[in-house]
Enzyme design. Structure first.
Site, PDB file in Angstrom:
ATOM      1  N   LYS A  17      43.446  55.750  13.743  1.00 20.75           N
ATOM      2  CA  LYS A  17      42.139  56.351  14.025  1.00 20.75           C
ATOM      3  C   LYS A  17      41.779  56.218  15.493  1.00 20.75           C
ATOM      4  O   LYS A  17      42.316  55.388  16.245  1.00 20.75           O
ATOM      5  CB  LYS A  17      41.051  55.706  13.157  1.00 20.75           C
ATOM      6  N   ASP A 145      37.657  48.680   9.204  1.00 21.25           N
ATOM      7  CA  ASP A 145      38.336  49.959   9.412  1.00 21.25           C
ATOM      8  C   ASP A 145      39.140  50.422   8.197  1.00 21.25           C
ATOM      9  O   ASP A 145      39.630  51.553   8.179  1.00 21.25           O
ATOM     10  CB  ASP A 145      39.276  49.874  10.618  1.00 21.25           C
TER      11      ASP A 145
END
EC number: 2.7.1.148
Length: 310
Positions: A17, A145
């Site tokens: 990401k 995350d």
């Protein structure tokens, strides 16, 4: 529930990401920070293969040096597998093989992607049929995350980053990534940010009490406009990362001097991400950075979240 007598290998892929916009609030009583992030998953994936086994084991491969990674129960992927087993009452184990492509300790959530992929792989392998909502709840227990690696695409994250709301994004964005030979500890970068704010009290904007994602970021994503997005990408952790790894300043200047619309340290760093206008510009920048001795990767965003590869 007991392990199947004969189980196939399940292959799951999960994305790294980028934090396109990352605001960090002041440190809270529990030692954590409230954040507001605009996440996008990128086309750089971790691959996890899971096979039924009496024990819980993990091994690594891929183009990245994984010799320093832990393979005991402190490993996040093994923690994910054990958490799912405990949640479902599964009495067997799993043998994991992870091919790493996302930089280790690079601010791109590679370990979180491993954990998310493991949750999906073990659920499919063990046929535990856990709902996506339950998987998200388990993911949030593993790290801020991990839920986004499970979800993928584009999202706004609040709280510790794990309270996710899907966001609209039009088309694809083109990036060139420059990993670093060194890693940066996320907790250490946050501590440096706290010290940076103390050292520069009065000279910089105070930490937001309730951080939010700027609406212009979301407009840029909805428009699919890289020029608009380049004007508003931001990372509060960047100043701390540059303090700890000052060589990244030269990398940022090199990329922005060779056609990047904007450069940003990814998450807690030290990976640097350059946004480009289109695929041709990304190729040109990759070549320019490579000629200067940098290992440069081209990726696009958004990318899908953790999913079984058939």
């Amino acid at each position: 529930m007991s392990p199947a007598l004969s189980a196939p290998t399940v292959h799951v892929r999960a994305p790294g990401k980028l934090n396109l916009y990352f605001r960090v609030g002041s440190v809270m009583d529990d030692g954590y920070h409230e954040v507001a992030s605009a996440y996008q998953a990128v086309s750089l994936f971790e691959d996890v293969w899971a096979r039924a086994d009496p024990n819980f084991t993990v091994e690594f491969g891929g183009p990245i040096d994984t010799s320093e990674l832990e393979v005991d129960d402190s490993n996040l992927a093994l923690r994910a597998a054990r958490l799912l087993a405990a949640h479902t009452g599964y009495t067997g184990g799993v043998r994991l093989r992870i091919e790493k492509n996302v930089p280790i300790a690079g601010g791109m959530g590679g370990g979180s992607a491993d954990a998310a992929a493991t949750l999906v792989a073990c659920d499919a392998l063990w046929q535990t049929r856990v709902s996506r909502e339950e998987l998200h709840e388990l993911a949030a227990q593993l790290g801020a995350d991990v839920p986004f690696a499970l979800m993928g695409g584009t999202a706004v994250g609040t709280g510790r980053g794990d309270e996710l709301s899907p966001a609209l994004a039009q088309g694809n964005f083109h990036w060139v990534l420059v990993p670093s030979d060194r890693g940066l500890s996320t907790p250490a970068v946050y501590r440096e940010l706290d010290q940076h704010r103390i050292r520069h009290t009065g000279a910089i904007t105070p930490a937001p009490v309730k951080p939010v994602v700027d609406s212009f970021v979301l407009q840029s994503l909805r428009a699919g406009n890289p020029e608009m997005l380049a004007d508003c990408i931001q990372n509060d952790l960047q100043a701390a990362a540059l303090q700890m790894a000052p060589e990244l300043v030269d990398t940022l200047e090199l990329g922005e001097g060779n056609g990047a619309l904007a450069g940003i340290v990814s998450g807690s760093g030290p990976t640097v991400a350059f946004l480009t206008a289109d695929s041709e510009s990304a190729i040109d920048l990759q070549v320019a950075l490579s000629l200067r001795g940098h290992h440069a990767l081209r990726v696009t965003s958004p990318a899908p979240g953790a999913r079984v590869v058939l």
